[in-house]
Design a protein around this motif. Structure first.
Motif, mmCIF file in Angstrom:
data_model
loop_
_atom_site.group_PDB
_atom_site.id
_atom_site.type_symbol
_atom_site.label_atom_id
_atom_site.label_comp_id
_atom_site.label_asym_id
_atom_site.label_seq_id
_atom_site.Cartn_x
_atom_site.Cartn_y
_atom_site.Cartn_z
ATOM 1 N N LYS A 182 0.823 -1.209 0.000
ATOM 2 C CA LYS A 182 0.000 0.000 0.000
ATOM 3 C C LYS A 182 0.861 1.265 0.000
ATOM 4 C CE LYS A 182 -3.910 -2.083 2.501
ATOM 5 N NZ LYS A 182 -4.654 -2.086 3.790
ATOM 6 N N VAL A 183 1.910 1.254 0.820
ATOM 7 C CA VAL A 183 2.795 2.423 0.909
ATOM 8 C C VAL A 183 3.495 2.683 -0.413
ATOM 9 C CG1 VAL A 183 4.945 3.269 1.958
ATOM 10 C CG2 VAL A 183 3.150 2.289 3.393
ATOM 11 N N ASN A 184 3.836 1.612 -1.125
ATOM 12 C CA ASN A 184 4.666 1.767 -2.312
ATOM 13 C C ASN A 184 3.915 2.315 -3.528
ATOM 14 O OD1 ASN A 184 7.454 0.952 -3.553
ATOM 15 N ND2 ASN A 184 5.923 0.292 -5.022
ATOM 16 N N VAL A 185 2.626 2.046 -3.641
ATOM 17 C CA VAL A 185 1.896 2.382 -4.874
ATOM 18 C C VAL A 185 2.068 3.844 -5.295
ATOM 19 C CG1 VAL A 185 -0.389 2.599 -5.921
ATOM 20 C CG2 VAL A 185 0.252 0.486 -4.740
ATOM 21 N N PRO A 186 1.829 4.832 -4.429
ATOM 22 C CA PRO A 186 1.998 6.229 -4.877
ATOM 23 C C PRO A 186 3.445 6.581 -5.224
ATOM 24 C CG PRO A 186 1.554 6.128 -2.505
ATOM 25 C CD PRO A 186 1.302 4.760 -3.046
ATOM 26 N N ILE A 187 4.401 5.941 -4.560
ATOM 27 C CA ILE A 187 5.804 6.202 -4.896
ATOM 28 C C ILE A 187 6.091 5.719 -6.314
ATOM 29 C CG2 ILE A 187 8.209 5.733 -4.292
ATOM 30 C CD1 ILE A 187 7.268 5.176 -1.429
ATOM 31 N N LYS A 188 5.662 4.516 -6.597
ATOM 32 C CA LYS A 188 5.940 3.931 -7.911
ATOM 33 C C LYS A 188 5.229 4.698 -9.023
ATOM 34 C CE LYS A 188 6.673 -0.680 -9.772
ATOM 35 N NZ LYS A 188 6.370 -2.122 -9.620
ATOM 36 N N ARG A 189 4.002 5.114 -8.774
ATOM 37 C CA ARG A 189 3.234 5.821 -9.811
ATOM 38 C C ARG A 189 3.909 7.128 -10.213
ATOM 39 N NH1 ARG A 189 -2.993 4.781 -7.644
ATOM 40 N NH2 ARG A 189 -3.164 2.659 -8.482
ATOM 41 N N LYS A 190 4.587 7.742 -9.265
ATOM 42 C CA LYS A 190 5.284 9.008 -9.566
ATOM 43 C C LYS A 190 6.337 8.806 -10.652
ATOM 44 C CE LYS A 190 7.822 10.690 -6.236
ATOM 45 N NZ LYS A 190 8.194 11.357 -4.976
ATOM 46 N N TYR A 191 7.071 7.684 -10.587
ATOM 47 C CA TYR A 191 8.121 7.420 -11.577
ATOM 48 C C TYR A 191 7.545 6.848 -12.876
ATOM 49 C CZ TYR A 191 11.427 8.545 -7.934
ATOM 50 O OH TYR A 191 12.150 9.215 -6.978
ATOM 51 N N ILE A 192 6.393 6.204 -12.777
ATOM 52 C CA ILE A 192 5.700 5.758 -13.992
ATOM 53 C C ILE A 192 5.239 6.966 -14.789
ATOM 54 C CG2 ILE A 192 3.611 4.609 -14.841
ATOM 55 C CD1 ILE A 192 3.919 2.642 -12.476
ATOM 56 N N GLU A 193 4.678 7.965 -14.105
ATOM 57 C CA GLU A 193 4.205 9.177 -14.777
ATOM 58 C C GLU A 193 5.340 9.914 -15.476
ATOM 59 O OE1 GLU A 193 2.269 11.321 -11.693
ATOM 60 O OE2 GLU A 193 0.601 9.884 -11.537
ATOM 61 N N LYS A 194 6.545 9.788 -14.952
ATOM 62 C CA LYS A 194 7.713 10.406 -15.598
ATOM 63 C C LYS A 194 8.250 9.551 -16.738
ATOM 64 C CE LYS A 194 9.310 12.610 -11.301
ATOM 65 N NZ LYS A 194 10.424 12.669 -10.312
ATOM 66 N N GLU A 195 7.630 8.385 -16.957
ATOM 67 C CA GLU A 195 8.018 7.445 -18.019
ATOM 68 C C GLU A 195 9.455 6.957 -17.853
ATOM 69 O OE1 GLU A 195 7.124 9.243 -21.795
ATOM 70 O OE2 GLU A 195 4.953 9.016 -21.484
ATOM 71 N N LEU A 196 9.830 6.710 -16.587
ATOM 72 C CA LEU A 196 11.179 6.223 -16.298
ATOM 73 C C LEU A 196 11.202 4.717 -16.038
ATOM 74 C CD1 LEU A 196 12.334 9.122 -13.955
ATOM 75 C CD2 LEU A 196 13.117 8.676 -16.290
ATOM 76 N N ILE A 197 10.079 4.174 -15.579
ATOM 77 C CA ILE A 197 9.987 2.738 -15.307
ATOM 78 C C ILE A 197 8.724 2.197 -15.949
ATOM 79 C CG2 ILE A 197 11.313 2.843 -13.165
ATOM 80 C CD1 ILE A 197 8.694 2.856 -11.614
ATOM 81 N N GLY A 198 8.612 0.859 -16.015
ATOM 82 C CA GLY A 198 7.478 0.233 -16.677
ATOM 83 C C GLY A 198 6.161 0.550 -15.991
ATOM 84 N N ASP A 199 5.091 0.667 -16.793
ATOM 85 C CA ASP A 199 3.781 1.041 -16.282
ATOM 86 C C ASP A 199 2.999 -0.205 -15.851
ATOM 87 O OD1 ASP A 199 1.344 2.071 -15.665
ATOM 88 O OD2 ASP A 199 0.964 3.011 -17.611
#
Length: 522
Positions: free
Chosen positions: A404-421
């Protein structure tokens, strides 16, 4: 290049054919998975190529390993041992380090059916060992790195979850007696081996040193060389030979009669957690693990195209919170009891079996890939690379909290198109020993050929580490080296001080490359 006297001393130990300084060969040891992320974390230009060893030596036995370590102490050079060499953690960290390649030490020394343990050398692979064990109705804990990797390396030195962890536990919980060549060149025999020729126990008589040897995650080759190890075995609930047909990647596996795979789906985290605890308490699963919809599609597909088709079909609309359960049994009566119990838990917790509902159909080969720990290799399909964050071990509730804690962290880098969506949902949760403890890690795809993606993943991983500290989520898997231990240690009883004391005591001359462990410097 090594000093000629050092080279000749090593050559005398292993023979002319088993030592080299050939640049083309040295580069094969320098090219390792996840090197680009480590470089990005250090602020260097990301590259899959790391450091060349000064030389590579291939000992054939414990006495040769011992002699090599004594040469290192004599001349003040560092060494780094590896067996099957999975990732940057087995490579040397800088100039002046030789690589000890243990591939010539590849024997299964003993399979003790009565006392249920196997004694192996470093280059015995999981596939090699498991193939011999199932002929005898036995199995072992195989780490998630896969069938091509070394169980000795995982049991003694590095991490240790696997797809069958629900029933076979964690590598550190399965290691028994050990033969260990210390950095000083002394040989230390742990457990029952210290007082007899028997391998059945990793402890006693007297205090245990298993915590010093590997602790939670292992020393990653920073405390000498493990030359033999006994590991615990388990009953094998299947045929005594693999029945596989077809051509890669479209293999078919003859599913044993008393095996059944469920994909249990739940509307929310609360019902998921309740069911996950219940399945563990029932002690009915060989395998019990959760992922995202994307992870499910990847595990149950043979090609990239099939994966995308599955993601875009009913999986995205009908899968909410799910986990896979593989039920196996030795008798018809046991199988009926276990499957009936699973189905009762589904009913009582408000879940649904997506296999029964026709939403997903596990390919027959997925059964075999699960017990051979090959499902994780599917994650390499898209960019040839992935890495995980988090990994703390605690309760099932803690594992879910990490997700649960990780989801918003990961989405931030997905939005920057740096990691897989993967919508931030990409994860792997498994429990150990039928729910007694659990862990969660976040497998994340990045592009190893794109420096920005590598740096993006590195930044994401550091933000995950900070979240682990802020929310008291435990120590992650890949906390290696002085920087990371000094970051986490003050929040965890200053354990880094004790690690340094251990390093100093066991390696007074600093000859074991400890870049992925810890240095003894204050």
């Amino acid at each position: 290049m090594l000093d000629r006297e050092v080279y000749r001393s090593l050559e005398k130990i292993v023979g002319t054919e088993n030592i080299t300084e050939e640049p083309g060969i040295l580069d094969t040891y320098a090219y390792q998975w996840c090197t680009e992320v480590e470089k990005a974390l250090r602020g260097e230009e990301p590259s899959r190529f790391g450091n060349r060893p000064e030389a590579v030596v291939l000992p054939c036995c414990t006495s040769e390993v011992q002699a090599i370590m004594k040469v290192c102490n004599q001349f003040g050079i560092k060494s780094k041992a590896h067996s099957t060499g999975f990732g940057v953690w087995g490579a040397v960290s800088g100039p002046g380090v030789i690589q000890i390649d243990l591939r010539r030490m590849n024997k299964i020394i003993e399979i003790n059916e009565k006392n249920m343990y196997a004694v192996i050398e470093p280059y015995v692979t999981n596939a090699q060992l498991q193939s011999e064990l199932i002929k005898r109705g036995l199995n072992h804990h195989m780490q998630g790195a896969g069938p091509q990797t070394s169980p000795l390396a995982s049991h003694t030195s590095m991490v240790g979850p696997g797809f069958t962890s629900a029933s076979t536990g964690f590598s550190g919980r399965n290691v028994l007696a050990v033969e260990w060549v210390l950095p000083t060149g002394e040989i230390l025999r742990l457990g029952s081996l210290n007082s007899s020729e028997e391998w059945f126990s990793g402890d006693g008589p007297g205090p245990s040193l298993r915590g010093v040897m590997r602790g939670f995650m292992g020393a990653y080759g920073g405390l000498g060389v493990f030359t033999k190890s006994a590991i615990k075995l388990y009953p094998w609930p299947g045929a005594r030979e693999w029945k596989v047909s077809g051509v890669i990647p479209n293999y078919d596996f003859e599913i044993p009669a008393l095996w059944k795979m469920y994909v249990l789906n739940f509307p929310d985290w609360d019902s998921f957690e309740n069911a996950y605890y219940r399945i563990g308490e029932a002690e009915v699963s060989m395998m019990a693990m959760a992922s995202s919809q994307e992870g499910l599609a990847t595990m149950f597909s043979n090609t990239r195209e099939q994966t995308i088709e599955k993601i875009l079909s009913e999986l995205m609309t009908k899968t909410q919170r799910y986990f896979i359960v593989l039920v196996t049994a030795h008798t018809e009566r046991e199988f009926k009891y276990r499957t009936k119990l699973v189905e009762e838990i589904i009913r009582e917790t408000g879940g649904e079996d997506l296999v029964e509902a026709g939403v997903v159909k596990p390919p027959s080969i997925s059964y075999a890939e699960g017990v051979r720990n090959m499902l994780g290799s599917h994650a390499f399909r898209f960019t040839s690379c992935f890495q995980s964050t988090h990994g703390g071990m605690d309760t099932i509730s803690m594992a879910i909290n990490i997700a649960k804690v990780n989801v918003p962290i990961k989405r931030k880098y997905i939005e920057k198109e740096l990691i897989g969506d993967d919508r931030g949902e990409g994860m792997w949760i498994t429990f150990y020993e039928q729910g007694h403890f659990a862990h969660m890690e976040m497998p994340t795809i990045y592009d190893p050929t794109d420096p920005e993606s590598c740096r993006g993943y590195a930044d994401y991983s550091m933000e995950c580490n900070e979240a682990d500290i802020e929310h008291s989520l435990g120590i992650p898997f890949f906390i290696v080296g002085d920087r990371m231990h000094d970051l986490f240690g003050p929040h965890c009883g200053n354990y880094q001080n004790w690690l340094r004391k251990i390093k100093e005591a066991f390696d007074p001359n600093g000859v074991s490359d400890s870049d992925h462990y810890i240095s003894s410097k204050k």
